[in-house]
Design a protein around this motif. Structure first.
Motif, PDB file in Angstrom:
ATOM      1  N   ASP A  46      -9.063  -1.627  -7.661  1.00  0.00           N
ATOM      2  CA  ASP A  46      -9.103  -0.297  -6.888  1.00  0.00           C
ATOM      3  C   ASP A  46     -10.163  -0.358  -5.556  1.00  0.00           C
ATOM      4  O   ASP A  46     -11.319  -0.527  -5.890  1.00  0.00           O
ATOM      5  CB  ASP A  46      -9.548   0.620  -7.584  1.00  0.00           C
ATOM      6  CG  ASP A  46      -9.501   1.989  -6.947  1.00  0.00           C
ATOM      7  OD1 ASP A  46      -9.045   2.133  -5.944  1.00  0.00           O
ATOM      8  OD2 ASP A  46     -10.562   2.762  -7.594  1.00  0.00           O
ATOM      9  N   LYS A  58     -11.256   1.406  -3.358  1.00  0.00           N
ATOM     10  CA  LYS A  58     -12.257   2.257  -3.113  1.00  0.00           C
ATOM     11  C   LYS A  58     -13.335   2.093  -4.143  1.00  0.00           C
ATOM     12  O   LYS A  58     -14.656   2.444  -3.940  1.00  0.00           O
ATOM     13  CB  LYS A  58     -11.756   3.647  -3.423  1.00  0.00           C
ATOM     14  CG  LYS A  58     -10.783   3.987  -2.093  1.00  0.00           C
ATOM     15  CD  LYS A  58     -10.220   5.354  -2.347  1.00  0.00           C
ATOM     16  CE  LYS A  58      -9.297   5.770  -1.410  1.00  0.00           C
ATOM     17  NZ  LYS A  58      -8.398   6.919  -1.445  1.00  0.00           N
ATOM     18  N   ARG A  59     -13.124   1.586  -5.552  1.00  0.00           N
ATOM     19  CA  ARG A  59     -14.275   1.533  -6.421  1.00  0.00           C
ATOM     20  C   ARG A  59     -15.233   0.207  -6.087  1.00  0.00           C
ATOM     21  O   ARG A  59     -16.428   0.641  -6.209  1.00  0.00           O
ATOM     22  CB  ARG A  59     -13.693   1.218  -7.611  1.00  0.00           C
ATOM     23  CG  ARG A  59     -14.679   1.228  -8.929  1.00  0.00           C
ATOM     24  CD  ARG A  59     -13.853   1.234 -10.119  1.00  0.00           C
ATOM     25  NE  ARG A  59     -13.327  -0.146 -10.320  1.00  0.00           N
ATOM     26  CZ  ARG A  59     -13.606  -1.161 -10.940  1.00  0.00           C
ATOM     27  NH1 ARG A  59     -14.428  -0.983 -11.673  1.00  0.00           N
ATOM     28  NH2 ARG A  59     -12.636  -2.400 -11.085  1.00  0.00           N
ATOM     29  N   PHE A  74     -16.527   1.400  -1.529  1.00  0.00           N
ATOM     30  CA  PHE A  74     -16.375   2.864  -1.285  1.00  0.00           C
ATOM     31  C   PHE A  74     -17.094   3.306   0.098  1.00  0.00           C
ATOM     32  O   PHE A  74     -16.741   4.325   0.495  1.00  0.00           O
ATOM     33  CB  PHE A  74     -17.267   3.643  -2.455  1.00  0.00           C
ATOM     34  CG  PHE A  74     -18.618   3.507  -2.621  1.00  0.00           C
ATOM     35  CD1 PHE A  74     -19.357   4.016  -1.821  1.00  0.00           C
ATOM     36  CD2 PHE A  74     -18.949   2.327  -3.511  1.00  0.00           C
ATOM     37  CE1 PHE A  74     -21.017   3.670  -2.259  1.00  0.00           C
ATOM     38  CE2 PHE A  74     -20.331   2.124  -3.493  1.00  0.00           C
ATOM     39  CZ  PHE A  74     -21.198   2.750  -3.025  1.00  0.00           C
ATOM     40  N   GLN A  75     -18.115   2.366   0.541  1.00  0.00           N
ATOM     41  CA  GLN A  75     -18.670   2.770   1.897  1.00  0.00           C
ATOM     42  C   GLN A  75     -17.713   2.136   3.015  1.00  0.00           C
ATOM     43  O   GLN A  75     -18.146   2.319   4.231  1.00  0.00           O
ATOM     44  CB  GLN A  75     -20.016   2.209   1.923  1.00  0.00           C
ATOM     45  CG  GLN A  75     -20.911   2.893   0.846  1.00  0.00           C
ATOM     46  CD  GLN A  75     -22.210   2.485   1.206  1.00  0.00           C
ATOM     47  OE1 GLN A  75     -22.698   1.314   1.253  1.00  0.00           O
ATOM     48  NE2 GLN A  75     -23.303   3.395   0.995  1.00  0.00           N
ATOM     49  N   SER A  76     -16.862   1.390   2.777  1.00  0.00           N
ATOM     50  CA  SER A  76     -15.962   0.829   3.828  1.00  0.00           C
ATOM     51  C   SER A  76     -15.029   1.845   4.598  1.00  0.00           C
ATOM     52  O   SER A  76     -14.444   2.904   4.008  1.00  0.00           O
ATOM     53  CB  SER A  76     -15.124  -0.305   3.177  1.00  0.00           C
ATOM     54  OG  SER A  76     -14.248  -0.559   4.024  1.00  0.00           O
ATOM     55  N   ASP A 132     -12.132   1.494   5.778  1.00  0.00           N
ATOM     56  CA  ASP A 132     -10.833   1.329   5.357  1.00  0.00           C
ATOM     57  C   ASP A 132     -10.788   2.037   3.911  1.00  0.00           C
ATOM     58  O   ASP A 132      -9.566   2.401   3.797  1.00  0.00           O
ATOM     59  CB  ASP A 132     -10.544  -0.124   4.860  1.00  0.00           C
ATOM     60  CG  ASP A 132     -10.363  -1.041   6.301  1.00  0.00           C
ATOM     61  OD1 ASP A 132     -10.274  -0.577   7.369  1.00  0.00           O
ATOM     62  OD2 ASP A 132     -11.016  -2.369   6.279  1.00  0.00           O
ATOM     63  N   ALA A 133     -11.903   2.296   3.152  1.00  0.00           N
ATOM     64  CA  ALA A 133     -11.614   3.084   2.115  1.00  0.00           C
ATOM     65  C   ALA A 133     -11.520   4.289   2.146  1.00  0.00           C
ATOM     66  O   ALA A 133     -10.973   5.231   1.576  1.00  0.00           O
ATOM     67  CB  ALA A 133     -12.876   2.709   0.919  1.00  0.00           C
ATOM     68  N   LEU A 134     -12.351   4.764   3.077  1.00  0.00           N
ATOM     69  CA  LEU A 134     -12.312   6.322   3.707  1.00  0.00           C
ATOM     70  C   LEU A 134     -10.895   6.643   4.142  1.00  0.00           C
ATOM     71  O   LEU A 134     -10.565   7.633   3.853  1.00  0.00           O
ATOM     72  CB  LEU A 134     -13.359   6.806   4.342  1.00  0.00           C
ATOM     73  CG  LEU A 134     -14.925   6.237   4.093  1.00  0.00           C
ATOM     74  CD1 LEU A 134     -15.836   6.328   5.356  1.00  0.00           C
ATOM     75  CD2 LEU A 134     -15.280   7.029   2.876  1.00  0.00           C
ATOM     76  N   HIS A 135     -10.409   5.764   4.797  1.00  0.00           N
ATOM     77  CA  HIS A 135      -9.222   6.226   5.501  1.00  0.00           C
ATOM     78  C   HIS A 135      -7.920   5.385   5.221  1.00  0.00           C
ATOM     79  O   HIS A 135      -7.305   4.799   6.257  1.00  0.00           O
ATOM     80  CB  HIS A 135      -9.256   6.407   7.193  1.00  0.00           C
ATOM     81  CG  HIS A 135     -10.156   7.488   7.415  1.00  0.00           C
ATOM     82  ND1 HIS A 135     -10.208   8.761   6.994  1.00  0.00           N
ATOM     83  CD2 HIS A 135     -11.687   7.368   8.075  1.00  0.00           C
ATOM     84  CE1 HIS A 135     -11.590   9.378   7.336  1.00  0.00           C
ATOM     85  NE2 HIS A 135     -12.181   8.447   8.015  1.00  0.00           N
ATOM     86  N   SER A 136      -7.847   4.751   4.190  1.00  0.00           N
ATOM     87  CA  SER A 136      -6.929   3.781   3.793  1.00  0.00           C
ATOM     88  C   SER A 136      -5.579   4.296   3.804  1.00  0.00           C
ATOM     89  O   SER A 136      -4.608   3.420   3.682  1.00  0.00           O
ATOM     90  CB  SER A 136      -7.312   2.941   2.766  1.00  0.00           C
ATOM     91  OG  SER A 136      -7.510   3.776   1.556  1.00  0.00           O
ATOM     92  N   HIS A 153      -0.597   3.168   1.964  1.00  0.00           N
ATOM     93  CA  HIS A 153      -1.695   2.376   2.747  1.00  0.00           C
ATOM     94  C   HIS A 153      -1.472   2.137   4.172  1.00  0.00           C
ATOM     95  O   HIS A 153      -0.385   1.722   4.402  1.00  0.00           O
ATOM     96  CB  HIS A 153      -2.022   1.061   1.876  1.00  0.00           C
ATOM     97  CG  HIS A 153      -3.258   0.505   2.427  1.00  0.00           C
ATOM     98  ND1 HIS A 153      -3.576  -0.197   3.660  1.00  0.00           N
ATOM     99  CD2 HIS A 153      -4.534   0.711   1.681  1.00  0.00           C
ATOM    100  CE1 HIS A 153      -4.746  -0.481   3.460  1.00  0.00           C
ATOM    101  NE2 HIS A 153      -5.489  -0.359   2.537  1.00  0.00           N
TER     102      HIS A 153
END
Length: 142
Positions: free
Chosen positions: A61, A63-64, A67-69, A71-75, A114
């Motif tokens: 996962d 985002k796990r 989480f600060q990336s 890419d994770a925020l708007h993946s 994604h």
């Protein structure tokens, strides 16, 4: 200062550490906001071992772990689209037209897919399908 052992996917930069790995056919590069000390590089190497194991077991996962990336925020497309619409400064009618197009065409076509898995060909196909539903010279109505 260490640069990370070759083959670990860890690279020490001036002020941070970059990790690299392949996930679902895409190369991922994430900068970890941590000083490139020996201890932090070892921690990043351990993280990469865990990430590769989870990818192999198909339980990873993004985002796990990152989480600060950004890419994770708007993946995912829908999250990216909402963020994009939120930052636009346009006339009210133009913005409403963009929102309507997102609701009727783009979100149904790509939803929570994604961003890395959306190609120009897929977006062109969705656009062509949407234009077939419209009469020539007319916009899409609800």
């Amino acid at each position: 200062m260490r640069r990370g052992r070759p083959g670990t996917g860890v690279e020490a930069l001036k002020r941070s550490i970059r990790v690299r790995f392949w996930y679902k056919g895409s190369r991922c590069r994430v900068n970890l906001q941590m000083a490139p000390t020996k201890a932090n590089i070892r921690a990043a190497e351990r993280l990469m071992v865990r990430v590769r194991e989870e990818i192999e077991l198909d339980i990873f996962d993004f985002k796990r772990h990152f989480f600060q990336s950004r890419d994770a925020l708007h993946s995912q497309f829908d999250a990216f689209a909402q963020a994009w619409l939120g930052q636009l400064v346009l006339a009210k009618s133009t913005l409403e037209g963009y929102r309507k197009a997102m609701r009727q065409i783009w979100i149904p076509a790509f939803g929570s897919r994604h961003l890395a898995h959306i190609s120009l060909r897929k977006s062109a196909r969705s656009s062509a399908n949407a234009s077939r539903r419209c009469r020539p010279g007319r916009s899409i109505t609800t």
